[in-house]
Scaffold this motif. Structure first.
Motif, PDB file in Angstrom:
ATOM      1  N   GLY A 114      54.827  33.125  34.040  1.00  0.00           N
ATOM      2  CA  GLY A 114      54.459  34.432  34.548  1.00  0.00           C
ATOM      3  C   GLY A 114      54.043  34.315  36.002  1.00  0.00           C
ATOM      4  N   GLU A 115      53.652  35.425  36.600  1.00  0.00           N
ATOM      5  CA  GLU A 115      53.233  35.404  38.004  1.00  0.00           C
ATOM      6  C   GLU A 115      51.893  34.685  38.133  1.00  0.00           C
ATOM      7  OE1 GLU A 115      53.334  39.035  40.150  1.00  0.00           O
ATOM      8  OE2 GLU A 115      55.079  39.794  39.062  1.00  0.00           O
TER       9      GLU A 115
ATOM     10  N   ALA B  86      49.785  34.741  40.803  1.00  0.00           N
ATOM     11  CA  ALA B  86      48.739  35.445  41.544  1.00  0.00           C
ATOM     12  C   ALA B  86      47.777  36.220  40.641  1.00  0.00           C
ATOM     13  CB  ALA B  86      49.364  36.363  42.585  1.00  0.00           C
ATOM     14  N   PRO B  87      48.268  37.036  39.706  1.00  0.00           N
ATOM     15  CA  PRO B  87      47.329  37.755  38.831  1.00  0.00           C
ATOM     16  C   PRO B  87      46.471  36.815  37.988  1.00  0.00           C
ATOM     17  CG  PRO B  87      49.525  38.723  38.716  1.00  0.00           C
ATOM     18  CD  PRO B  87      49.666  37.427  39.436  1.00  0.00           C
ATOM     19  N   PHE B  88      47.065  35.700  37.541  1.00  0.00           N
ATOM     20  CA  PHE B  88      46.318  34.718  36.757  1.00  0.00           C
ATOM     21  C   PHE B  88      45.187  34.123  37.591  1.00  0.00           C
ATOM     22  CE2 PHE B  88      45.750  30.298  35.313  1.00  0.00           C
ATOM     23  CZ  PHE B  88      45.363  30.523  34.003  1.00  0.00           C
ATOM     24  N   SER B  89      45.505  33.755  38.826  1.00  0.00           N
ATOM     25  CA  SER B  89      44.492  33.185  39.715  1.00  0.00           C
ATOM     26  C   SER B  89      43.402  34.194  40.026  1.00  0.00           C
ATOM     27  CB  SER B  89      45.159  32.704  41.010  1.00  0.00           C
ATOM     28  OG  SER B  89      44.204  32.184  41.912  1.00  0.00           O
ATOM     29  N   THR B  90      43.781  35.437  40.251  1.00  0.00           N
ATOM     30  CA  THR B  90      42.803  36.495  40.548  1.00  0.00           C
ATOM     31  C   THR B  90      41.855  36.700  39.374  1.00  0.00           C
ATOM     32  OG1 THR B  90      44.352  37.617  42.028  1.00  0.00           O
ATOM     33  CG2 THR B  90      42.524  38.920  41.159  1.00  0.00           C
ATOM     34  N   ALA B  91      42.400  36.678  38.163  1.00  0.00           N
ATOM     35  CA  ALA B  91      41.566  36.859  36.978  1.00  0.00           C
ATOM     36  C   ALA B  91      40.555  35.732  36.834  1.00  0.00           C
ATOM     37  CB  ALA B  91      42.450  36.954  35.737  1.00  0.00           C
ATOM     38  N   LEU B  92      41.018  34.506  37.041  1.00  0.00           N
ATOM     39  CA  LEU B  92      40.105  33.370  36.940  1.00  0.00           C
ATOM     40  C   LEU B  92      39.067  33.377  38.064  1.00  0.00           C
ATOM     41  CD1 LEU B  92      42.430  30.421  35.853  1.00  0.00           C
ATOM     42  CD2 LEU B  92      40.669  31.571  34.511  1.00  0.00           C
ATOM     43  N   ARG B  93      39.494  33.823  39.230  1.00  0.00           N
ATOM     44  CA  ARG B  93      38.556  33.888  40.354  1.00  0.00           C
ATOM     45  C   ARG B  93      37.393  34.829  40.047  1.00  0.00           C
ATOM     46  NH1 ARG B  93      39.604  32.094  45.384  1.00  0.00           N
ATOM     47  NH2 ARG B  93      41.827  32.021  44.892  1.00  0.00           N
ATOM     48  N   SER B  94      37.659  35.864  39.283  1.00  0.00           N
ATOM     49  CA  SER B  94      36.609  36.827  38.949  1.00  0.00           C
ATOM     50  C   SER B  94      35.533  36.227  38.050  1.00  0.00           C
ATOM     51  CB  SER B  94      37.217  38.054  38.271  1.00  0.00           C
ATOM     52  OG  SER B  94      37.683  37.729  36.964  1.00  0.00           O
ATOM     53  N   LEU B  95      35.827  35.071  37.443  1.00  0.00           N
ATOM     54  CA  LEU B  95      34.861  34.413  36.565  1.00  0.00           C
ATOM     55  C   LEU B  95      33.921  33.472  37.310  1.00  0.00           C
ATOM     56  CD1 LEU B  95      37.164  33.497  33.542  1.00  0.00           C
ATOM     57  CD2 LEU B  95      35.601  35.443  33.740  1.00  0.00           C
TER      58      LEU B  95
END
Length: 307
Positions: free
Chosen positions: A9-10, A12-21
């Motif tokens: 999958g993409e 960027a969205p995965f990284s952004t989600a983890l960054r929010s943690l």
């Protein structure tokens, strides 16, 4: 090597989600207290343990001992620790050249090497370019400038980062006069200043080096509350007094009486070179000219050209 049937999958969205943690108390199950300010930082055990052997051991020992959170890491700067977490969570970290010194990647590099072991644990050996420590070092070496180089050199000497130390010394050799005027130079430790004073490639005259060494020793003496001569003792032996003209050496001798900096026997050795009209080939360096040494009439007697 791609695994057959594995689709991606993409990122960027995965990284952004983890960054929010990162440092998010929601769903976190471990709290660290880091730095001298005792800042609380929240994290997730499973993610830290699977990304880093250091945290796997640390959190495993903490759990088995029955000691609850928080986990205290008082010697790690908070900004550096957060940068390490950012890399563990997202496999990337944002480094900025003009950040405050404490949030710059130099403390991150030190923390990585001395506490987290990320250079060994985050990436397999064949992917050394992906280590967090390596990424920080590469970034620092790219952005080195006159104001940063002494801080970088100090970190390199303190943590034994050979490539960074070599790069810093080469930079200072090329920009010697500018660097000597910086606050960072005055804050160097003796162990960091020694390799500079031993260099033949400094683009600065010896008289200016003597003045810079005196300013450095004065700052150190004020901070450490020790005599100037005592602070200067580890480094002044590397000053090449025989390169100074007789009038300059006399002036230095007079100043040395008022404010001791250089051992008397070292000044005597410099006068011997003048009296004998030759350099001491047995010792060599005290008479060897540096790249930035200004010519003086007596240099023709030294027979020790710049190498």
């Amino acid at each position: 090597m791609e695994t057959p049937g594995l689709v991606h999958g993409e990122a960027a969205p995965f990284s952004t989600a983890l960054r929010s943690l990162i440092n998010n108390p929601q769903y976190s199950d471990v709290c660290f207290v880091v730095g001298q300010e005792q800042q609380e930082v929240f994290a997730h055990r499973c993610l830290l343990a699977c990304r880093c052997n250091f945290f796997q051991r640390l959190l495993g020992a903490e759990a088995s001992s029955g000691v609850p959170s928080p986990v205290v890491l008082s010697t790690v700067p908070a900004e550096a620790f957060l940068a390490v977490l950012e890399f563990l969570y997202t496999n990337s970290v944002k480094l900025q050249r003009h950040s405050a010194p404490v949030s710059f990647p130099l403390p991150v590099t030190g923390s990585v090497h001395t506490h987290c072991g990320l250079e060994r644990n985050v990436c397999p050996p064949r992917e050394k370019s992906g280590y967090l420590s390596q990424l920080c070092l590469e970034f620092v070496m790219k952005v080195l400038d006159v104001e940063l180089v002494c801080e970088a050199l100090q970190v390199a000497v303190t943590f034994g980062l050979g490539p960074l130390q070599e790069r810093c010394i080469a930079f200072i050799e090329a920009h010697s006069q500018e660097v000597l005027r910086t606050r960072g130079f005055l804050e160097l430790s003796a162990s960091a200043l020694l390799p500079l004073l031993r260099s033949d490639k400094l683009c600065v005259d010896e008289a200016e080096l003597v003045r810079a060494a005196r300013s450095w020793a004065r700052v150190g003496a004020a901070v450490l509350e020790r005599p100037v001569a005592e602070v200067a003792a580890p480094v002044v032996r590397e000053l090449r007094l025989a390169l100074l003209a007789p009038a300059e050496l006399s002036a230095l001798e007079e100043q040395n009486r008022r404010e001791p900096l250089i051992p008397v026997e070292q000044i005597v050795e410099a006068w011997k070179c003048h009296a004998l009209r030759r350099g001491d080939t047995a010792r060599g360096a005290p008479c060897r000219r540096r790249r930035g040494t200004l010519p003086r009439e007596h240099h023709r007697f030294l027979e020790l050209p710049f190498k």
